[in-house]
Design a protein around this motif. Structure first.
Motif, PDB file in Angstrom:
ATOM      1  N   ASP A 158       5.542 -20.774  73.318  1.00 42.76           N
ATOM      2  CA  ASP A 158       6.042 -19.428  73.015  1.00 42.76           C
ATOM      3  C   ASP A 158       6.339 -18.666  74.306  1.00 42.76           C
ATOM      4  O   ASP A 158       7.377 -18.002  74.428  1.00 42.76           O
ATOM      5  CB  ASP A 158       5.007 -18.673  72.179  1.00 42.76           C
ATOM      6  N   LEU A 216      17.540 -16.643  66.200  1.00 44.83           N
ATOM      7  CA  LEU A 216      16.637 -17.568  65.538  1.00 44.83           C
ATOM      8  C   LEU A 216      15.615 -16.811  64.693  1.00 44.83           C
ATOM      9  O   LEU A 216      14.842 -16.008  65.229  1.00 44.83           O
ATOM     10  CB  LEU A 216      15.923 -18.424  66.585  1.00 44.83           C
ATOM     11  N   ARG A 261       8.386 -24.454  66.779  1.00 42.25           N
ATOM     12  CA  ARG A 261       7.327 -24.397  67.795  1.00 42.25           C
ATOM     13  C   ARG A 261       6.166 -25.322  67.428  1.00 42.25           C
ATOM     14  O   ARG A 261       5.628 -26.038  68.282  1.00 42.25           O
ATOM     15  CB  ARG A 261       6.842 -22.958  67.936  1.00 42.25           C
ATOM     16  N   ARG A 292      11.575 -20.306  63.928  1.00 42.67           N
ATOM     17  CA  ARG A 292      10.992 -20.436  65.265  1.00 42.67           C
ATOM     18  C   ARG A 292       9.573 -20.985  65.184  1.00 42.67           C
ATOM     19  O   ARG A 292       9.192 -21.886  65.939  1.00 42.67           O
ATOM     20  CB  ARG A 292      10.986 -19.077  65.964  1.00 42.67           C
ATOM     21  N   ALA A 300      17.880 -24.715  66.824  1.00 43.35           N
ATOM     22  CA  ALA A 300      17.114 -23.516  67.175  1.00 43.35           C
ATOM     23  C   ALA A 300      17.543 -22.967  68.534  1.00 43.35           C
ATOM     24  O   ALA A 300      17.710 -21.746  68.700  1.00 43.35           O
ATOM     25  CB  ALA A 300      15.631 -23.846  67.184  1.00 43.35           C
TER      26      ALA A 300
END
Length: 495
Positions: free
Chosen positions: A315, A291, A300, A296, A284
């Protein structure tokens, strides 16, 4: 007569002037101080008689001028047995004296500080017998390189001649060779090792002893504690994604320790984080702004599960959380920061609003005890006399350090000394390597050490990895000091 008298004075004045110049140019001598004490102790279950020697080694320029005075502290079993291994040790920094390994891990005495990641408080700090010393299996020589401990450069010596990757290694290699000469130990099994930057120094000194300058000192083993060999892995410079990859397993371990994530053990969460870091996470990061949103989001979410940080925070950081930010953010809800050298330690900042911590609680939590211990031991017990202050973390070497490696400057400035270890091992078929890492060490991440030592050119059948439930100085935890001692003792006996 006046004219004749004036003329007769000319050669006399010139002679006097020349004598003064000769006197001024004559190198100032330094008489090395050496102090010895005969002692006994029980180490590894054996009663050992040993001689403790703290002494100065003077390194000179080509014209005989003393340039550096380097202090070593040796512990040699009596009667002397040249068939015994000798283990040369140093700490890191650059600028750190050998106090940490000597008074914390392997010396015959150790300072007693809390084992459970609490502050060491105020003096007095007990100085205890250390049954975990390695004196039952090896003679020990602790080296304080120039600018560390009681070692120093003489007035007028250019720091560039000693403060740097290459000159520091050459100085330490000279000290080792001189010690072997003076003590009749050329044919003894030899081990070399250090902690933190001391592992970098180990790679450099091994090259000086076996692969480059001297080529005449065979080594049996390299012992690396809290390893840093590839420096790119620790620098979160924009665009260097590996810095985030190698620190992720440390974040997971710290989050586990402080109850922010759940796992069966620290080993289990570390392994999960390793696989994610080198797989989906690295992929990533390398995709950058290409991405996809779905990928993502998945990355995350898993990153949040492993680190205990909120998805919103991740984020905001674009998935790239520096270690400094992590120290502050992980326990912000408790008003605490965590340590860099050992993330088990916690501290309180001036306020809770900052982005990075005020200081490292895992360093100020132990430094006073170690400094008091080495001064008491060297001055009062071993009888070393000096007006100099012991530099546990000296500022001069770090401020003047030359990080370039030969032609490795400019566009070629990628600092990785691990290939020197590979070269030494390929040229010496019996050279083995022991690597020790703490799960809670952010200064030299364990995944970074693995990444460095598992790359091409290093014979993996002679490399051992060992792990401990503490941080950079894992020996501050009683259980890990004993385990580290047992592990290294077995490594030395296994030659």
């Amino acid at each position: 007569m006046l004219a004749a008298g004036a003329i007769s004075m000319v050669p006399y004045s010139a002679t006097a002037q020349n004598a003064e110049e000769t006197k001024a140019e004559k190198p100032v001598s330094v008489e090395p101080q050496i102090r010895t004490r005969d002692m006994t102790g029980t180490f590894g279950g054996q009663r050992i008689s040993y001689r403790a020697t703290i002494g100065e080694t003077v390194l000179k320029s080509d014209d005989g001028k003393p340039e550096a005075v380097i202090v070593t502290t040796g512990y040699v079993k009596q009667p002397r047995d040249s068939s015994r291994p000798v283990f040369f040790l140093f700490n890191g920094g650059p600028g750190s004296g050998s106090v940490w390994l000597q008074m914390g891990a392997f010396g015959p005495k150790r300072v007693a500080i809390p084992s459970d990641a609490r502050d060491d408080g105020a003096p007095p700090y007990p100085l205890l017998d250390n049954p975990d010393s390695l004196l039952d299996v090896a003679d020990l020589v602790f080296i304080d390189p120039p600018g560390t401990g009681f070692s120093y450069l003489t007035d007028g010596t250019d720091p560039k001649k000693y403060y740097g990757l290459e000159p520091d290694a050459e100085a330490v290699a000279k000290v080792i060779r001189l010690w072997l000469n003076d003590n009749g130990r050329w044919n003894s099994p030899k081990y070399l090792g250090g902690e933190s930057y001391g592992t970098t120094r180990t790679a450099m000194v091994a090259r000086k002893l076996e692969g480059e300058t001297y080529n005449d000192v065979g080594l049996n083993g390299l012992i690396l504690i809290s390893t840093i060999l590839d420096f790119a892995g620790r620098e979160p410079t924009p665009g260097n994604e590996m810095a985030y990859v190698v620190t992720l397993p440390n974040m997971a371990a710290a989050a586990y320790y402080h109850g922010k994530v759940q796992a069966p053990s620290v080993e289990a969460i570390a392994e999960e984080a390793r696989r994610f870091a080198i797989g989906p996470f690295a992929t990533a990061l390398l995709k950058g702004q290409d991405l996809p949103d779905a990928e993502r989001a998945a990355v995350r979410a898993e990153l949040s599960r492993l680190t205990g940080l909120s998805e919103q925070y991740l984020d905001n950081a674009d998935l790239r959380v520096t270690d400094q930010r992590f120290y502050k953010e992980l326990l912000r809800d408790r008003g605490l920061t965590i340590g860099r050298l050992d993330s088990r330690y916690t501290g309180r900042d001036f306020d809770n609003a900052g982005e990075t911590p005020d200081n490292d609680p895992s360093f100020y939590g132990i430094d006073a005890g170690y400094t008091a211990a080495i001064n008491s031991w060297a001055r009062e017990t071993l009888g070393f006399e000096t007006t100099r202050e012991y530099q546990s973390i000296g500022s001069d070497p770090g401020r003047n350090w030359q990080w370039s490696l030969g032609s490795g400057s400019g566009r070629n400035a990628y600092l990785n000394v691990a290939p020197f270890i590979g070269q030494a091992m390929r040229q010496n078929s019996q050279l083995r390597l022991f690597n020790a890492q703490g799960y809670y060490d952010f200064a030299t991440p364990f995944f970074g050490a693995e990444y460095s030592l598992k790359r091409t050119g290093i014979p993996q059948d002679r490399v051992e990895f060992h792990y401990y439930d503490a941080g950079h100085m894992m020996y501050v935890r009683d259980e890990d000091r004993a385990k580290l001692s047992r592990d290294i003792r077995e490594f030395i006996r296994g030659r």
